[in-house]
Design a protein around this motif. Structure first.
Motif, short mmCIF file in Angstrom:
data_model
loop_
_atom_site.label_atom_id
_atom_site.label_comp_id
_atom_site.label_asym_id
_atom_site.label_seq_id
_atom_site.Cartn_x
_atom_site.Cartn_y
_atom_site.Cartn_z
N UNK A 162 2.10 10.02 2.48
CA UNK A 162 2.46 8.69 2.96
C UNK A 162 1.35 7.66 2.85
N UNK A 163 0.21 8.05 2.28
CA UNK A 163 -0.92 7.12 2.19
C UNK A 163 -0.73 6.06 1.11
N UNK A 164 0.12 6.35 0.12
CA UNK A 164 0.36 5.38 -0.94
C UNK A 164 -0.05 5.87 -2.31
N UNK A 198 -6.34 5.65 1.45
CA UNK A 198 -6.35 5.87 2.89
C UNK A 198 -5.41 4.92 3.61
N UNK A 199 -4.63 5.49 4.52
CA UNK A 199 -3.82 4.71 5.47
C UNK A 199 -3.84 5.47 6.78
N UNK A 200 -3.83 4.76 7.90
CA UNK A 200 -3.84 5.44 9.20
C UNK A 200 -2.57 6.29 9.40
N UNK A 201 -2.69 7.31 10.22
CA UNK A 201 -1.60 8.26 10.46
C UNK A 201 -0.30 7.55 10.86
N UNK A 202 -0.39 6.62 11.80
CA UNK A 202 0.82 5.92 12.28
C UNK A 202 1.51 5.18 11.13
N UNK A 203 0.74 4.51 10.31
CA UNK A 203 1.31 3.78 9.16
C UNK A 203 1.96 4.74 8.18
N UNK A 238 -14.57 15.01 -0.35
CA UNK A 238 -15.29 15.09 -1.63
C UNK A 238 -15.08 13.88 -2.52
N UNK A 239 -14.33 12.89 -2.08
CA UNK A 239 -14.04 11.75 -2.96
C UNK A 239 -15.25 10.83 -3.12
N UNK A 240 -15.26 10.15 -4.26
CA UNK A 240 -16.33 9.19 -4.56
C UNK A 240 -16.07 7.82 -3.93
N UNK A 241 -14.79 7.44 -3.87
CA UNK A 241 -14.40 6.10 -3.42
C UNK A 241 -13.20 6.20 -2.48
N UNK A 242 -13.10 5.22 -1.57
CA UNK A 242 -11.95 5.12 -0.68
C UNK A 242 -11.33 3.75 -0.88
N UNK A 243 -10.02 3.75 -1.12
CA UNK A 243 -9.27 2.49 -1.22
C UNK A 243 -8.38 2.42 0.01
N UNK A 244 -8.59 1.39 0.81
CA UNK A 244 -7.77 1.22 2.02
C UNK A 244 -6.40 0.69 1.63
N UNK A 245 -5.38 1.32 2.16
CA UNK A 245 -4.01 0.87 1.94
C UNK A 245 -3.42 0.53 3.31
N UNK A 246 -3.93 -0.56 3.86
CA UNK A 246 -3.51 -0.99 5.19
C UNK A 246 -2.79 -2.33 5.16
N UNK A 247 -2.64 -2.89 3.97
CA UNK A 247 -1.98 -4.19 3.84
C UNK A 247 -0.76 -4.10 2.95
N UNK A 248 -0.61 -5.09 2.11
CA UNK A 248 0.55 -5.17 1.22
C UNK A 248 0.29 -4.40 -0.08
N UNK A 249 1.35 -4.24 -0.87
CA UNK A 249 1.21 -3.62 -2.19
C UNK A 249 0.31 -4.49 -3.07
#
Length: 183
Positions: A10-12, A110-115, A153-164
């Motif tokens: 569900x993170x995207x 990454x997206x929060x659990x609730x989202x 172990x990831x190199x980068x984190x992309x936040x998916x907390x907004x729009x597409x």
């Protein structure tokens, strides 16, 4: 350039794959490698069977077996093709890819659990949990497969907390930065 996309359910990841596909990346789903193996062994493809089969082949052949099967498919592609690998489940798979591919980066969506729960409820895929209790059961299953180790172990984190559109901008920026690093 090879990007390996990971993240909790569900993170995207699928949306990220679609965006990367529109940017010219060849999308490789690791689950397709599992389905192909199941098909060759005439095993019915259901979510439960896939989960059990994935666990059993990892126990028998090692935690990187799905990466090894997937790498065979990637090597058949044109060498100059950008590739996004979707669905890594553990750090051993990432380590295998890093060992065999020179231009390789790992990205957590990454997206929060609730989202993530709300997204899964909204999209209503056949394999999505029907309750929060089922959602948490699935979270524990993913952790058992080693998802937490893959994420760490990831190199980068992309936040998916907004729009597409926000996710698209973040991915375009990351690909641009990685492209410049590869030059």
């Amino acid at each position: 350039m090879i990007l390996c996309i990971t993240g909790m359910p569900g993170s995207g990841k699928s949306v990220a794959a679609e965006i990367l596909g529109n940017m010219g990346f060849e999308i490789i789903e690791m689950g397709d490698s599992i389905r192909a193996e199941m098909k060759s062994k005439k095993i019915e493809i259901t979510n439960e069977n896939m989960r059990n089969f994935a666990i059993s082949i990892r126990e028998k052949y090692g935690n990187d077996i799905v990466a090894r099967l997937t790498a065979k498919r990637i090597k058949k592609l044109h060498k100059n093709k950008n590739v996004a690998i979707i669905g890594v489940r553990n750090a051993d798979e990432l380590a295998y890819f890093k060992k065999i591919f020179s231009s390789f980066s790992t990205v957590e969506i990454y997206a929060p659990r609730k989202s993530r729960y709300e997204r899964m409820e909204e999209r209503g895929r056949e394999d999505d949990p029907k309750s929060y209790r089922e959602f948490m059961f699935r979270e524990k299953k993913e952790e058992k497969l080693g998802m937490s180790s893959a994420i760490r172990s990831t190199d980068y984190v992309v936040l998916n907390t907004g729009s597409i559109a926000d996710l698209k901008r973040s991915l375009k920026f990351l690909v641009g930065v990685l492209g410049k690093k590869a030059e």
